[in-house]
Design a protein around this motif. Structure first.
Motif, PDB file in Angstrom:
ATOM      1  N   ILE B  39      -6.353 -20.936 -10.026  1.00 48.66           N
ATOM      2  CA  ILE B  39      -7.127 -19.813 -10.543  1.00 48.66           C
ATOM      3  C   ILE B  39      -6.467 -18.514 -10.122  1.00 48.66           C
ATOM      4  CG2 ILE B  39      -9.365 -18.655 -10.550  1.00 48.66           C
ATOM      5  CD1 ILE B  39     -10.554 -21.411  -9.652  1.00 48.66           C
ATOM      6  N   THR B  41      -7.090 -14.550 -10.525  1.00 53.32           N
ATOM      7  CA  THR B  41      -8.116 -13.626 -10.985  1.00 53.32           C
ATOM      8  C   THR B  41      -8.008 -12.352 -10.168  1.00 53.32           C
ATOM      9  OG1 THR B  41     -10.476 -13.377 -11.319  1.00 53.32           O
ATOM     10  CG2 THR B  41      -9.799 -14.626  -9.422  1.00 53.32           C
ATOM     11  N   SER B  42      -8.810 -11.390 -10.497  1.00 53.55           N
ATOM     12  CA  SER B  42      -8.802 -10.163  -9.698  1.00 53.55           C
ATOM     13  C   SER B  42     -10.120  -9.444  -9.900  1.00 53.55           C
ATOM     14  CB  SER B  42      -7.614  -9.292 -10.091  1.00 53.55           C
ATOM     15  OG  SER B  42      -8.042  -8.113 -10.668  1.00 53.55           O
ATOM     16  N   ASP B  43     -10.349  -8.444  -9.086  1.00 52.50           N
ATOM     17  CA  ASP B  43     -11.606  -7.711  -9.196  1.00 52.50           C
ATOM     18  C   ASP B  43     -11.575  -6.712 -10.329  1.00 52.50           C
ATOM     19  OD1 ASP B  43     -11.856  -7.596  -5.597  1.00 52.50           O
ATOM     20  OD2 ASP B  43     -12.620  -9.058  -7.048  1.00 52.50           O
ATOM     21  N   GLN B  49      -6.705 -12.765 -16.379  1.00 47.66           N
ATOM     22  CA  GLN B  49      -7.045 -13.911 -15.538  1.00 47.66           C
ATOM     23  C   GLN B  49      -6.358 -15.133 -16.118  1.00 47.66           C
ATOM     24  OE1 GLN B  49     -11.024 -14.724 -14.313  1.00 47.66           O
ATOM     25  NE2 GLN B  49     -11.711 -12.640 -14.773  1.00 47.66           N
ATOM     26  N   TRP B  51      -6.619 -19.325 -15.819  1.00 44.31           N
ATOM     27  CA  TRP B  51      -7.288 -20.506 -15.288  1.00 44.31           C
ATOM     28  C   TRP B  51      -6.517 -21.731 -15.783  1.00 44.31           C
ATOM     29  CZ3 TRP B  51     -12.212 -20.691 -12.644  1.00 44.31           C
ATOM     30  CH2 TRP B  51     -12.706 -19.411 -12.306  1.00 44.31           C
ATOM     31  N   GLN B  76      -6.752 -20.421  -0.733  1.00 44.59           N
ATOM     32  CA  GLN B  76      -5.906 -19.343  -1.260  1.00 44.59           C
ATOM     33  C   GLN B  76      -4.477 -19.662  -0.881  1.00 44.59           C
ATOM     34  OE1 GLN B  76      -7.797 -15.944   0.483  1.00 44.59           O
ATOM     35  NE2 GLN B  76      -8.173 -15.044  -1.513  1.00 44.59           N
ATOM     36  N   PHE B 141     -16.204 -17.603  -8.008  1.00 49.91           N
ATOM     37  CA  PHE B 141     -15.145 -17.604  -9.027  1.00 49.91           C
ATOM     38  C   PHE B 141     -15.582 -18.445 -10.207  1.00 49.91           C
ATOM     39  CE2 PHE B 141     -12.004 -15.346  -6.734  1.00 49.91           C
ATOM     40  CZ  PHE B 141     -12.197 -15.649  -5.394  1.00 49.91           C
ATOM     41  N   GLU B 143     -15.098 -19.136 -14.375  1.00 50.71           N
ATOM     42  CA  GLU B 143     -14.268 -18.898 -15.552  1.00 50.71           C
ATOM     43  C   GLU B 143     -15.043 -18.014 -16.524  1.00 50.71           C
ATOM     44  OE1 GLU B 143     -12.351 -22.399 -16.812  1.00 50.71           O
ATOM     45  OE2 GLU B 143     -11.166 -21.393 -18.361  1.00 50.71           O
TER      46      GLU B 143
END
Lengths: 318, 271
Positions: B39, B41-43, B49, B51, B76, B141, B143
């Motif tokens: 995965i 992703t970011s804020d 993103q 997946w 992570q 997290f 999707e």
């Protein structure tokens, strides 16, 4: 003469476009030209594209414009830099499978300016995929409409619309206005000569002299390049044997030219077979490159004119 | 918490890692007995993103995995570390074992890879530091869930599109993607500036999702051309299908699908 046109005014939607150009699009067109290999056209025009991917700037900030001249004899693309530099590439009417030119009444040619950088990206759009596949190209010009280039490769089609801008006709340089010295040389040999000079210098001095063999000097030089840069002074000299043909109307002609304005002609040597260099006593330099492409029927002519620097004029009238 | 396994085909896992690394180096690796996910992703709202989900057997064999969270473990990880290990594994042509462990009495977890070359008894051990995520953090997290009104189609060959869009990148930062089911060449990529535009048209086909595609549907979106080009790097996976989903006003999604493996790119739109 075409006037300003909006880029959104492309006269076809994807539903109508069939790749070969429907007749409703070519009616009233000033020019319809069709050819089966866009790569040939791309390789010719590449020689006059001065700003290329090796620039540090983002390409879209250094867009290059070109003057397009449509006539019965073909399509000519001209790039100018002030009044000191001009590069011209002509696509002869005889190159095209179809060439229909219908200018407005009482006009022999149509002239306008376009963004050559975008045109080049379009001509190369399908390159890099299947190198053996041919890309068919159709060029359409209609009054008041953008200059349109259509490309087709297998089932994929690309349409490029270029806004046409008003401009002056290209400058006309006259090499015959003063006596000149002229040489015909293979591109390979000339490229080697120019490979020897120092590209960090601002200008290059070109010296063409009629060699007169004497007992003491049986093989006098006829062509010399000199640069003076931060790395020092470089000089490369060649005798008659390098050149296939010479015509010297003056014992010696020598002038200095800004190296940046000479470089496009030198780079173009990579795709050139032979070139004719002419320098006249008024300081005008001309290269006529015979460009090699995939299409072998005839070479394409690309021409460069460069005007000598005024402040370092050295004229030997010997 | 336990995880140990044998890497199934290092080359396959390496390829996936190399592709998604182009988006971002930080990644969440989520391993479960049946499915393994990567995965990215970011804020920030305007970032892409990615997946990636695959059946675990594609990456790991003889998997032993146990945790209090339904035997799922999420951590992570830095993809460039993983790429380095996998590249060694590919070069050595032996067995690669992986396990999650804490080193030397400290509390820091590592993913330890042991690469053994059978013929010469060559051992390579590489430890990748990881941060194990709690079930609570992991549940954050999700999707992206997208509206149902979208237009789906099969992308033409990604490598071909990549070549075309690479040239368009010289002209503009923004790429317009337009689909019009009314047209014979329904898909159009285009760029435009004040002095010119280039449009490329493709024939496309549509996935049958139980409903036939209505005849007169169109959708137009604009994306950042560099971000879009990054998704096209996935051509290296030689997917069976690539489905593009256009959510006007929301997102552009690319599902790159191979058997039991899907890489999904969620691209933000430009308005």
């Amino acid at each position: 003469m075409s006037d300003h046109s909006a880029t959104s005014g492309v006269n076809m939607s994807s539903t109508n476009y069939s790749g070969t150009g429907t007749t409703s699009q070519v009616e009233d067109a000033n020019l319809v030209a069709k050819y089966d290999n866009a790569r040939v056209i791309a390789s010719v025009l590449q020689t006059i594209l001065l700003k290329n991917k090796s620039d540090e700037f983002k390409k879209k900030d250094t867009q290059q414009l070109a003057i397009v001249t449509l006539s019965h004899s073909g399509i000519t693309f001209t790039v100018e830099c002030g009044k000191q530099f001009q590069a011209t590439a002509q696509l002869k009417a005889s190159l095209f499978a179809t060439y229909m030119f219908n200018p407005p009444p009482n006009e022999e040619s149509i002239i306008f300016k376009i963004n050559l950088s975008i045109l080049m990206d379009c001509l190369n759009i399908f390159s890099g995929n299947n190198s053996s596949a041919y890309t068919a190209i159709t060029i359409i010009q209609r009054s008041g409409q953008p200059f349109t280039v259509l490309l087709e490769e297998n089932a994929t089609q690309t349409s490029c619309s270029l806004k046409t801008m008003n401009c002056d006709a290209p400058l006309e340089f006259d090499i015959d206005c003063a006596p000149f010295n002229r040489l015909l040389v293979s591109a390979e040999n000339l490229l080697e000569a120019f490979g020897e000079i120092d590209y960090s210098s601002q200008s290059v001095n070109i010296w063409i002299s009629n060699p007169v063999p004497t007992q003491q000097a049986p093989n006098p030089p006829m062509f010399r390049l000199t640069t003076n840069g931060s790395a020092g002074s470089f000089q490369v000299e060649y005798g008659e044997e390098l050149f296939e043909y010479k015509e010297c109307n003056k014992p010696t002609i020598t002038y200095s030219f800004p190296l940046a304005l000479i470089q496009p002609a030198i780079k173009a040597l990579a795709v050139t077979n032979k070139t004719r260099i002419t320098m006249n006593a008024a300081g005008l330099l001309n290269f006529q490159h015979f460009i090699m492409t995939e299409e072998k029927k005839f070479p394409h002519l690309v021409e460069f004119y460069i005007v000598a620097q005024q402040d370092t004029n050295e004229m030997h009238m010997g | 918490m336990r995880f140990n396994a044998k890497v199934a085909t290092a080359k396959r896992l390496l390829k996936v890692v190399q592709i998604i690394m182009k988006i971002k180096n930080d990644c969440i690796l989520h391993i479960a007995p049946d499915a393994t996910k990567f995965i990215i992703t970011s804020d920030a709202n305007d970032t892409m993103q990615v997946w990636t989900e695959a059946k675990t057997y594609l990456f790991f064999e003889e998997t032993v995995i146990a945790s209090l969270n339904h035997n799922m473990i999420a951590m992570q990880i830095q993809l460039h570390h993983l790429k380095q290990v996998l590249q060694s594994a590919v070069n050595v042509n032996g067995d690669t074992l992986v396990r999650l462990r804490k080193k030397d009495g400290s509390n820091v977890p590592f993913l330890t890879f042991t690469i053994t070359q059978s013929s010469r008894s060559l051992f390579l051990t590489q430890d990748i530091p990881v941060v194990v995520l709690s079930a609570q953090i992991l549940s954050g997290f999700v999707e992206p869930v997208l509206p149902t009104n979208n237009l789906n189609f099969f992308m033409p060959a990604l490598k071909h599109v990549q070549n075309v869009v690479e040239k368009m990148k010289n002209i503009s930062d923004h790429l317009t993607i337009e689909v019009n089911t009314n047209s014979t060449q329904a898909l159009c990529f285009s760029v435009e500036t004040g002095t010119g535009s280039i449009k490329t048209f493709y024939d496309i086909s549509y996935p049958e999702l139980g409903n036939p595609i209505p005849p007169d549907v169109s959708a137009t979106v604009k994306v950042d051309i560099k971000k879009f080009l990054k998704t096209l790097q996935s051509h290296q996976i030689e997917a069976n299908h690539v489905v593009c989903c256009v959510y006007e006003g929301s997102s552009l999604v690319l599902h790159v699908m191979q058997r039991d493996l899907t890489i999904s790119y969620y691209l933000p739109l430009i308005y």
